[in-house]
Design a protein around this motif. Structure first.
Motif, short mmCIF file in Angstrom:
data_model
loop_
_atom_site.label_atom_id
_atom_site.label_comp_id
_atom_site.label_asym_id
_atom_site.label_seq_id
_atom_site.Cartn_x
_atom_site.Cartn_y
_atom_site.Cartn_z
N VAL A 1 1.08 -1.25 -0.09
CA VAL A 1 -0.11 0.03 0.08
C VAL A 1 0.89 1.17 0.01
O VAL A 1 1.89 1.28 0.60
CB VAL A 1 -0.94 0.10 1.31
CG1 VAL A 1 -1.76 1.20 1.45
CG2 VAL A 1 -1.66 -1.31 1.29
N PRO A 2 0.76 2.25 -0.90
CA PRO A 2 1.52 3.56 -0.72
C PRO A 2 1.23 4.16 0.45
O PRO A 2 0.68 4.13 1.35
CB PRO A 2 0.69 4.50 -1.68
CG PRO A 2 -0.40 3.47 -2.53
CD PRO A 2 -0.60 2.43 -1.82
N GLY A 3 2.86 4.63 0.87
CA GLY A 3 2.95 5.09 2.09
C GLY A 3 3.41 6.69 1.91
O GLY A 3 3.15 7.26 0.89
N LEU B 1 6.63 2.82 0.05
CA LEU B 1 5.43 1.96 -0.21
C LEU B 1 5.67 0.88 1.30
O LEU B 1 6.79 0.53 1.68
CB LEU B 1 6.13 0.65 -1.34
CG LEU B 1 4.91 0.09 -1.89
CD1 LEU B 1 4.00 0.71 -2.38
CD2 LEU B 1 5.56 -0.86 -3.09
N GLN B 2 4.24 0.56 1.74
CA GLN B 2 4.30 0.06 2.93
C GLN B 2 4.16 -1.18 2.66
O GLN B 2 3.59 -1.74 1.55
CB GLN B 2 3.01 0.47 3.62
CG GLN B 2 2.92 1.95 3.92
CD GLN B 2 1.50 2.07 4.89
OE1 GLN B 2 1.21 1.80 5.96
NE2 GLN B 2 0.64 2.64 4.16
N VAL C 1 6.46 2.40 8.80
CA VAL C 1 5.93 2.19 9.94
C VAL C 1 6.98 1.00 10.87
O VAL C 1 7.30 1.30 11.89
CB VAL C 1 4.46 1.61 9.98
CG1 VAL C 1 4.14 1.16 11.58
CG2 VAL C 1 3.64 2.94 9.41
N PRO D 1 0.10 7.13 -8.44
CA PRO D 1 -0.73 6.74 -7.27
C PRO D 1 -0.04 6.76 -5.89
O PRO D 1 -0.41 6.79 -4.95
CB PRO D 1 -1.51 5.49 -7.45
CG PRO D 1 -1.18 4.84 -8.64
CD PRO D 1 -0.28 6.19 -9.58
N THR D 2 1.34 6.36 -6.22
CA THR D 2 2.10 6.13 -5.20
C THR D 2 2.59 7.06 -4.45
O THR D 2 3.32 7.31 -3.33
CB THR D 2 3.39 5.08 -5.38
OG1 THR D 2 4.24 5.53 -6.49
CG2 THR D 2 2.88 3.84 -5.89
N LEU E 1 1.38 5.93 15.32
CA LEU E 1 1.00 5.53 14.05
C LEU E 1 0.73 6.63 13.08
O LEU E 1 -0.36 7.10 13.29
CB LEU E 1 0.13 4.46 14.17
CG LEU E 1 -0.37 3.53 12.91
CD1 LEU E 1 1.01 2.91 12.14
CD2 LEU E 1 -1.43 2.51 13.11
N PRO E 2 1.18 6.77 12.00
CA PRO E 2 0.80 7.87 11.24
C PRO E 2 -0.54 7.41 10.50
O PRO E 2 -0.67 6.19 10.40
CB PRO E 2 1.97 8.00 10.20
CG PRO E 2 2.69 6.87 10.26
CD PRO E 2 2.38 6.18 11.62
N LEU F 1 -2.12 6.67 7.45
CA LEU F 1 -1.75 6.24 6.12
C LEU F 1 -3.10 5.87 5.72
O LEU F 1 -4.20 5.66 6.14
CB LEU F 1 -0.73 5.29 6.01
CG LEU F 1 0.61 6.06 6.84
CD1 LEU F 1 1.54 4.83 6.87
CD2 LEU F 1 0.90 7.39 6.11
N LEU F 2 -3.09 5.06 4.37
CA LEU F 2 -4.42 4.60 3.68
C LEU F 2 -5.24 3.76 4.79
O LEU F 2 -6.36 3.73 4.77
CB LEU F 2 -4.07 4.09 2.34
CG LEU F 2 -3.74 5.23 1.28
CD1 LEU F 2 -3.13 4.60 -0.08
CD2 LEU F 2 -4.88 6.02 1.01
N THR F 3 -4.48 2.67 5.05
CA THR F 3 -5.11 1.79 6.01
C THR F 3 -6.02 2.34 7.15
O THR F 3 -7.02 1.82 7.56
CB THR F 3 -4.32 0.60 6.60
OG1 THR F 3 -3.38 0.25 5.53
CG2 THR F 3 -4.93 -0.61 7.01
#
Lengths: 187, 245
Positions: A106-108, A113-114, A149, B5-6, B44-45, B47-49
């Motif tokens: 997933v993009p970070g 990249l995560q 992370v 997108p990244t 925890l920043p 982010l998308l999740t």
């Protein structure tokens, strides 16, 4: 900027089992999906005893790293049979299991990249607020090393966030307290 | 804006609100002793999740899920009540179409749970479990029975004030909230560690429903109104800085 004070958290208490579990809760992807994997583990307390009155919830991207959600700037992508959310109470032995698809990267931030990961919430009697952790995957050593992370966590503790391989998927034990305490996040 | 997108930024982060919530280590609630992390939480920043989350729909709800007095052949014992309110975020925006789950004890203070064995009868006509989705305006509404107080073994002569457990999702992983709603004027608050664990007294009061005479159903049910506020967004440089307070 947030202007209204939020409602405080309270514990799920000892009787969470009447209200929260769903029959299909553990199935983040439909039962029987061939690519599905089980993520199983035990929730332990600080004395090393299993926690039988806890609840594990998971949230994650799909195998392409996409979310079925409008706040993903790349757009929402739905995947039939995939809910991306799992919920399982711990049983008398403290065990939980979530059946899901392994997420993609997933993009970070800043073009990083995560590594594939799953966000986890832990609720239990004796916990006044949820705790949050992440599952990473053991076969993703290079991606894990570059994950913004995971790489922010000091090396000796990093291992608590990496699942172990198991026959039908992965094993991810969660230790609320103690020597091998799982890394938890302020989300 | 970049089309890669990244490199696109995540949407705005959510405001952190740790100071509102009870600490995980609270000696007054004995069971926290072995169930709180000692290392401290790592930031925890968002982010998308974290800024996404499950948007669960009608498929989670079945008939009578929002009326806990109609889930059995007969009516449950106790004082029939309407519990309603609005779910908003910290920016004041309603949270529409979000799943709200509740569970509670019966009128005598007993849960339909194998672990609850105190000498108070179960009610064959009450399960104590409800679910609903908020409407377009973030509003929810349940019909239920006013739950009773019940004893527990945390400290000498310990009683839980009457409460209803609430579980909420909002629209993002960051907004997930499990909490309890209390009733106004409960004399048991002073000795309840759940209540006292919330550091700020004003924050405790946000868990208390308001008696709502205007929405009482005449000759049927009393009403309580309880609004819930989930986390809002963090300020961004693009945000309108108008001060509305």
């Amino acid at each position: 900027m947030a202007r209204y004070a939020t409602t405080p958290s309270q514990t799920v208490g000892p009787y969470l089992h009447i209200g929260l579990p769903w029959p299909d809760g553990p199935f983040a992807v439909a039962e029987g999906t061939p690519e599905g994997v089980w993520i199983r583990g035990v929730l332990y307390d600080g004395a090393g005893a299993p926690v039988p009155d806890g609840l594990i919830e998971t949230w994650q991207a799909d195998p392409e790293g996409r979310f079925d959600h409008p706040d993903d700037p790349r757009g929402a992508v739905a995947r039939p049979g995939f809910r991306a959310f799992g919920r399982c109470p711990t049983d008398a032995n403290g065990e939980y299991g979530i059946f899901t698809l392994k997420p993609g990267p997933v993009p970070g931030p800043g073009g990083t990249l995560q590594a594939p990961h799953i966000d986890v919430s832990v609720f239990a009697r004796g916990m006044l607020h949820r705790t949050v952790t992440r599952v990473y995957f053991p076969e993703e050593a290079a991606a894990n090393a570059a994950d913004p992370v995971l790489s922010s966590v000091p090396e000796p503790e990093r291992a608590t966030l990496v699942a172990r391989p198991a026959e039908d998927g992965y094993r991810f034990d969660i230790r609320l307290q103690g020597e091998d305490e799982t890394v938890f996040f302020d989300v | 804006m970049s089309t890669d997108p990244t490199t696109r930024p995540a949407p705005p982060a959510y405001a952190r609100d740790a100071e509102v919530h009870p600490p995980l280590d609270y000696p007054g609630y004995r069971s926290t002793a072995l169930r709180h992390p000692k290392r401290g939480l790592r930031l925890l920043p968002h982010l998308l999740t974290e800024v996404t989350g499950p948007l669960l729909g009608e498929d989670r709800i079945s008939e009578n899920d929002s009326d806990l007095t109609r889930q059995h052949d007969g009516e449950p014992q106790g004082q029939r009540i309407i519990v309603h309110g609005q779910v908003r975020d910290g920016d004041g925006r309603p949270v529409p179409h979000t799943l709200v789950e509740i569970w509670q004890a019966n009128a005598g203070g007993r849960y339909r749970h194998t672990g609850d064995n105190w000498p108070c009868p179960l009610d064959p006509n009450f399960s104590g479990v409800g679910r609903t989705l908020t409407d377009d305006q973030g509003r929810y509404r349940f019909t239920t029975i006013r739950p009773g107080a019940y004893p527990w073994r945390n400290h000498d002569n310990a009683w839980r004030p009457a409460h209803i457990h609430f579980s909420l999702f909002g629209r993002a992983f960051t907004q997930r909230l499990v909490t309890q709603m209390y009733f106004p004027g409960d004399p048991l608050f002073f000795q309840d560690p759940m209540w006292n664990s919330i550091p700020d007294e004003k924050a405790r009061e946000r868990l208390v429903a308001r008696f709502d005479y205007a929405n009482t159903a005449p000759e049927w049910a009393l009403a309580y109104e309880w609004d819930i506020v989930l986390r809002g967004r963090e300020a961004t440089v693009f945000e309108d800085e108008v001060d509305e307070d």
